[in-house]
Design a protein around this motif. Sequence first.
Motif, PDB file in Angstrom:
ATOM      1  N   TRP A   8       7.528  10.148  10.894  1.00 16.46           N
ATOM      2  CA  TRP A   8       8.537   9.207  11.383  1.00 16.46           C
ATOM      3  C   TRP A   8       7.932   8.179  12.326  1.00 16.46           C
ATOM      4  N   PHE A   9       6.938   8.582  13.099  1.00 16.12           N
ATOM      5  CA  PHE A   9       6.287   7.665  14.033  1.00 16.12           C
ATOM      6  C   PHE A   9       4.896   8.179  14.324  1.00 16.12           C
ATOM      7  N   ASP A  10       4.079   7.325  14.924  1.00 13.54           N
ATOM      8  CA  ASP A  10       2.718   7.723  15.277  1.00 13.54           C
ATOM      9  C   ASP A  10       2.721   8.278  16.697  1.00 13.54           C
ATOM     10  N   ARG A  11       1.717   9.047  17.002  1.00 15.35           N
ATOM     11  CA  ARG A  11       1.503   9.534  18.367  1.00 15.35           C
ATOM     12  C   ARG A  11       0.007   9.704  18.553  1.00 15.35           C
ATOM     13  N   LEU A  12      -0.427   9.666  19.814  1.00 10.10           N
ATOM     14  CA  LEU A  12      -1.852   9.817  20.098  1.00 10.10           C
ATOM     15  C   LEU A  12      -2.333  11.226  19.789  1.00 10.10           C
ATOM     16  N   GLN A  13      -1.500  12.202  20.116  1.00  4.94           N
ATOM     17  CA  GLN A  13      -1.783  13.596  19.789  1.00  4.94           C
ATOM     18  C   GLN A  13      -0.483  14.381  19.853  1.00  4.94           C
ATOM     19  N   ILE A  14      -0.502  15.579  19.314  1.00  3.93           N
ATOM     20  CA  ILE A  14       0.689  16.424  19.326  1.00  3.93           C
ATOM     21  C   ILE A  14       0.713  17.126  20.678  1.00  3.93           C
ATOM     22  N   SER A  15       1.339  16.454  21.633  1.00  5.48           N
ATOM     23  CA  SER A  15       1.381  16.918  23.016  1.00  5.48           C
ATOM     24  C   SER A  15       2.444  16.125  23.761  1.00  5.48           C
ATOM     25  N   PRO A  16       3.148  16.753  24.696  1.00  5.25           N
ATOM     26  CA  PRO A  16       4.114  16.001  25.491  1.00  5.25           C
ATOM     27  C   PRO A  16       3.456  15.184  26.604  1.00  5.25           C
ATOM     28  N   ASP A  17       2.152  15.325  26.782  1.00  2.00           N
ATOM     29  CA  ASP A  17       1.448  14.696  27.896  1.00  2.00           C
ATOM     30  C   ASP A  17       0.966  13.280  27.622  1.00  2.00           C
ATOM     31  N   VAL A  18       1.207  12.751  26.435  1.00  2.00           N
ATOM     32  CA  VAL A  18       0.711  11.414  26.093  1.00  2.00           C
ATOM     33  C   VAL A  18       1.888  10.432  26.051  1.00  2.00           C
ATOM     34  N   PRO A  19       1.605   9.139  26.183  1.00  3.40           N
ATOM     35  CA  PRO A  19       2.691   8.150  26.075  1.00  3.40           C
ATOM     36  C   PRO A  19       3.240   8.093  24.654  1.00  3.40           C
ATOM     37  N   GLU A  20       4.500   7.701  24.535  1.00  3.92           N
ATOM     38  CA  GLU A  20       5.124   7.529  23.225  1.00  3.92           C
ATOM     39  C   GLU A  20       4.644   6.224  22.586  1.00  3.92           C
ATOM     40  N   ASP A  21       4.596   6.221  21.272  1.00  6.80           N
ATOM     41  CA  ASP A  21       4.305   4.996  20.526  1.00  6.80           C
ATOM     42  C   ASP A  21       5.650   4.350  20.189  1.00  6.80           C
ATOM     43  N   LEU A  22       6.178   3.591  21.150  1.00  9.74           N
ATOM     44  CA  LEU A  22       7.514   3.024  20.972  1.00  9.74           C
ATOM     45  C   LEU A  22       7.595   2.000  19.847  1.00  9.74           C
ATOM     46  N   THR A  23       6.490   1.379  19.499  1.00  7.99           N
ATOM     47  CA  THR A  23       6.521   0.415  18.392  1.00  7.99           C
ATOM     48  C   THR A  23       6.961   1.111  17.112  1.00  7.99           C
ATOM     49  N   THR A  24       6.340   2.242  16.788  1.00  8.74           N
ATOM     50  CA  THR A  24       6.707   2.938  15.542  1.00  8.74           C
ATOM     51  C   THR A  24       8.041   3.670  15.692  1.00  8.74           C
ATOM     52  N   ILE A  25       8.329   4.199  16.877  1.00  6.96           N
ATOM     53  CA  ILE A  25       9.620   4.875  17.093  1.00  6.96           C
ATOM     54  C   ILE A  25      10.761   3.880  16.942  1.00  6.96           C
ATOM     55  N   ASP A  26      10.651   2.725  17.585  1.00  2.00           N
ATOM     56  CA  ASP A  26      11.740   1.742  17.555  1.00  2.00           C
ATOM     57  C   ASP A  26      11.933   1.139  16.168  1.00  2.00           C
ATOM     58  N   SER A  27      10.849   0.905  15.441  1.00  4.84           N
ATOM     59  CA  SER A  27      11.010   0.349  14.087  1.00  4.84           C
ATOM     60  C   SER A  27      11.697   1.373  13.180  1.00  4.84           C
TER      61      SER A  27
ATOM     62  N   TYR B 288      -1.506   8.216  10.669  1.00  4.63           N
ATOM     63  CA  TYR B 288      -1.111   9.161  11.724  1.00  4.63           C
ATOM     64  C   TYR B 288      -2.340   9.533  12.540  1.00  4.63           C
ATOM     65  N   THR B 289      -2.351   9.122  13.778  1.00  2.92           N
ATOM     66  CA  THR B 289      -3.516   9.292  14.643  1.00  2.92           C
ATOM     67  C   THR B 289      -3.984  10.743  14.757  1.00  2.92           C
ATOM     68  N   PRO B 290      -3.088  11.747  14.938  1.00 11.48           N
ATOM     69  CA  PRO B 290      -3.597  13.124  15.030  1.00 11.48           C
ATOM     70  C   PRO B 290      -4.351  13.604  13.786  1.00 11.48           C
ATOM     71  N   LEU B 291      -4.184  12.919  12.664  1.00  9.65           N
ATOM     72  CA  LEU B 291      -4.926  13.253  11.446  1.00  9.65           C
ATOM     73  C   LEU B 291      -6.094  12.293  11.228  1.00  9.65           C
ATOM     74  N   GLY B 292      -6.591  11.715  12.314  1.00 16.88           N
ATOM     75  CA  GLY B 292      -7.715  10.795  12.212  1.00 16.88           C
ATOM     76  C   GLY B 292      -7.356   9.494  11.517  1.00 16.88           C
ATOM     77  N   GLY B 293      -6.079   9.117  11.565  1.00 15.58           N
ATOM     78  CA  GLY B 293      -5.636   7.879  10.937  1.00 15.58           C
ATOM     79  C   GLY B 293      -5.289   8.007   9.468  1.00 15.58           C
ATOM     80  N   GLN B 294      -5.429   9.215   8.913  1.00  9.62           N
ATOM     81  CA  GLN B 294      -5.047   9.405   7.513  1.00  9.62           C
ATOM     82  C   GLN B 294      -3.554   9.139   7.366  1.00  9.62           C
ATOM     83  N   ARG B 295      -3.170   8.722   6.167  1.00 12.85           N
ATOM     84  CA  ARG B 295      -1.766   8.436   5.909  1.00 12.85           C
ATOM     85  C   ARG B 295      -1.011   9.744   5.644  1.00 12.85           C
ATOM     86  N   SER B 296       0.185   9.816   6.216  1.00 15.81           N
ATOM     87  CA  SER B 296       0.997  11.014   6.072  1.00 15.81           C
ATOM     88  C   SER B 296       2.474  10.625   6.181  1.00 15.81           C
TER      89      SER B 296
END
Length: 190
Positions: free
Chosen positions: A29-48, A18-26
């Motif tokens: 449901w999906f990854d995101r660049l940060q906890i913010s509505p201003d960043v693009p979605e990680d559709l690869t993890t969302i769609d899988s 999980y990127t917001p945790l510095g890549g630590q495993r958690s």
Amino acid sequence: MSFPQLKVLIPTAPIRPYTPLGGQRSHVWFDRLQISPDVPEDLTTIDSMAQELSVLVNKEVEQGIPLNRIIVGGFSMGGAMAMHLAYRSLPQLCGVFALSSFLNHNSSVYEALQTKTTQEIPPLLMCHGDQDGLVSDEWGSQTANILRKLGVDVQFHIIKDAEHELTKRELLQLMDWINEKLPPLSELST
């Protein structure tokens, strides 16, 4: 909560980096660049994840539960995942709930809803604490407003003095909403 007419499934998010945790495993449901509505979605993890959850829903359909008697939902990221699942993959669902959740500003959910008729859009219940320090209630409110403009029947409730948590008050609202959307089958025949 008591839903004698319902079967309730509560899946757990898988463990992934999980990127917001510095890549630590958690458990997310999906990854995101940060906890913010201003960043693009990680559709690869969302769609899988949407594919995996669709399999879970389809198993229930195979056991005789029609899609229009299934509600999906979740807390925080789980609510966002439920909105992706319902509005992008399974629009025949009975409803969606999202507690302390938001969608990114350029969410693919918004794009998907632009091509649907209101008959293909499940209603949504959103609740959000007004003291949430992780996911701003403004983000939840913005999500609700955009979804309304796209034809979603949204109920949005601010929970006073609540942080990023589930409260008894919102769980009671959720219970009432679910019972309204999915009354016992005996009530449908009268």
